[in-house]
Enzyme design. Structure first.
Site, PDB file in Angstrom:
ATOM      1  N   LYS A  45      10.670  10.018  12.789  1.00 44.84           N
ATOM      2  CA  LYS A  45       9.392  10.062  12.092  1.00 44.84           C
ATOM      3  C   LYS A  45       9.535  11.035  10.927  1.00 44.84           C
ATOM      4  O   LYS A  45      10.289  11.997  11.008  1.00 44.84           O
ATOM      5  CB  LYS A  45       8.289  10.555  13.042  1.00 44.84           C
ATOM      6  CG  LYS A  45       6.887  10.417  12.488  1.00 44.84           C
ATOM      7  CD  LYS A  45       6.435   8.993  12.503  1.00 44.84           C
ATOM      8  CE  LYS A  45       4.974   8.856  12.046  1.00 44.84           C
ATOM      9  NZ  LYS A  45       4.794   9.060  10.601  1.00 44.84           N
ATOM     10  N   CYS A 131       4.714   7.925   0.622  1.00 42.39           N
ATOM     11  CA  CYS A 131       3.652   7.727   1.620  1.00 42.39           C
ATOM     12  C   CYS A 131       2.323   7.473   0.921  1.00 42.39           C
ATOM     13  O   CYS A 131       1.834   8.329   0.185  1.00 42.39           O
ATOM     14  CB  CYS A 131       3.523   8.935   2.530  1.00 42.39           C
ATOM     15  SG  CYS A 131       2.245   8.687   3.788  1.00 42.39           S
TER      16      CYS A 131
END
Length: 313
Positions: A45, A131
Site C-alpha cells: 500500500k 493519487c
C-alpha cells in the site's frame, strides 16, 4: 517452455503479474496472500509519513464495468511496510519487492526516501505522483514543473532503483512533454496508469452517488480504464529512453488484457480492480490464460512480442 518471467531494473521476476498498489496490500494478512499466490512479487500500500485512516466509507464500489473509489490513501505508515518487507527479505531472500510511497510535499518525499535509504531495503521504490482521491490535494502528475522539481531532488537523495506512478494523460502533447522531463532522470520505470480521476457513478434507483467522499467523485478503474491505460503504456514506450521500463496497469482481468499491455510495451503488469473482485487466486488464472495465448501465437518469452504493436498502413 513458455515463460512469463520478466526483468525490471535489472531484477529478475518469475512472473510479470503482480498487484497494483492499493489492492490486497494494506496489511501483513493481505500481503501474505499475494506472497502465497502466483504473483511474481508485490507492491505495498502506498506508505505515507504517518498512518492514515483515509476517507469516509463507503469509498469503494464495484460496478458492471469496473469500479469507482475514493480511498484517500488509508495505510499503516511507511515503517509498517518497511518492517514487513525486511521480514520477507530474510525469509525469501531470492525475491524482490516494491515499496510504494507518497509524500504530500517535497520535504515528505525526501523524508520517506531517507528512511528507505537508511534501512536494509533492497527492493524497488514506486513514488506515487498520481493519487486523485485526497480532498484538497491535486494530482502532482498533472503539474509538469513540480514533477521535474521533485525528480531533481529525489535523485539527489536516493540511490536505489526507483520509478513513478503516473496519472493517465489524454493529449499527445502531454505525452511528449512528460517524456521529455522523465528522460532527464535515471528512472527504473514508469507505471501507467492510476485511475481516471474524479469520475462519477450514479445509482439511478436511489438517484444518489455511489460513494461518500467528495460528493461521489472518485477514481475510475476496470474496463472503463483499459483503452486509456493501453494508450499511455504505448505512448511512453515509444517516447522514453530504453532504460526506463513500463509497468502497465489498468483494466486487466484476463490473460488477453495482460497480453495487450505487454504488446504495447509493458515489462510488468499490475492488477487492481479485478484482483479486488476475485482475490489473489486470479494470478493463477491470468498466468494460465497468458501462456495459452503465447502458445497459440508461437511465443515462448515476453520479449518475443513486447512493444511489437502493429499499425494499419
Amino acid at each position: 517452455m513458455i515463460s512469463t518471467k520478466t526483468t525490471l531494473a535489472g531484477i529478475h521476476f518469475d512472473n510479470c503479474l503482480m498487484n497494483a498498489a492499493g489492492v490486497y496490500c494494506y496489511d501483513a494478512s493481505e500481503l501474505n496472500q499475494i506472497q502465497n499466490s502466483m504473483a511474481g512479487t508485490f507492491v505495498t500500500k502506498t506508505g505515507t509519513v504517518t498512518p492514515r485512516t483515509g476517507n469516509q466509507v463507503p469509498r469503494y464500489r464495484a460496478t458492471h464495468l469496473g469500479s469507482i473509489n475514493s480511498m484517500g490513501l488509508p495505510n499503516k505508515g511507511l515503517q509498517y511496510y518497511m518492517d514487513y518487507i525486511s521480514q520477507q527479505q530474510k525469509a525469501v531472500p531470492h525475491k524482490t519487492y516494491f515499496q510504494s510511497i507518497a509524500g504530500f510535499n517535497l520535504a515528505e518525499d525526501e523524508y520517506l526516501l531517507a528512511q528507505i535509504q537508511a534501512s536494509d531495503f533492497t527492493g524497488v521504490v514506486e513514488l506515487n505522483l498520481s493519487c486523485p482521491n485526497v480532498p484538497g490535494k491535486p494530482q502532482i502528475g498533472y503539474d509538469f514543473e513540480t514533477v521535474e522539481k521533485i525528480l531533481t531532488r529525489v535523485f539527489e537523495v536516493y540511490r536505489g532503483p526507483l520509478g513513478i506512478k503516473l496519472p493517465p494523460y489524454f493529449d499527445i502533447v502531454h505525452f511528449d512533454q512528460m517524456a521529455t522531463i522523465l528522460n532527464q532522470f535515471p528512472l527504473a520505470f514508469v507505471n501507467s496508469v492510476n485511475s481516471i480521476g474524479n469520475g462519477l457513478i450514479i445509482d439511478s434507483l436511489s438517484e444518489r452517488v455511489t460513494i461518500k467522499p467528495k460528493h461521489g467523485f472518485g477514481g475510475i478503474g476496470g474496463d472503463y480504464l483499459k483503452p486509456t491505460a493501453l494508450a499511455n503504456v504505448h505512448a511512453f514506450y515509444q517516447r522514453l529512453k530504453p532504460s526506463i521500463q513500463i509497468i502497465g496497469t489498468g483494466g486487466i482481468k484476463s490473460g488477453q488484457d495482460a497480453f495487450e499491455h505487454i504488446l504495447c510495451g509493458a515489462s510488468m503488469v499490475q492488477v487492481g480492480t479485478a484482483l479486488h473482485a476475485e482475490g489473489p487466486q486470479i494470478f493463477a488464472r491470468l498466468t494460465a490464460e497468458l501462456k495459452t495465448i503465447m502458445y497459440q501465437k508461437g511465443y515462448t518469452t515476453l520479449t518475443d512480442f513486447r512493444g511489437k504493436l502493429n499499425y494499419l498502413d
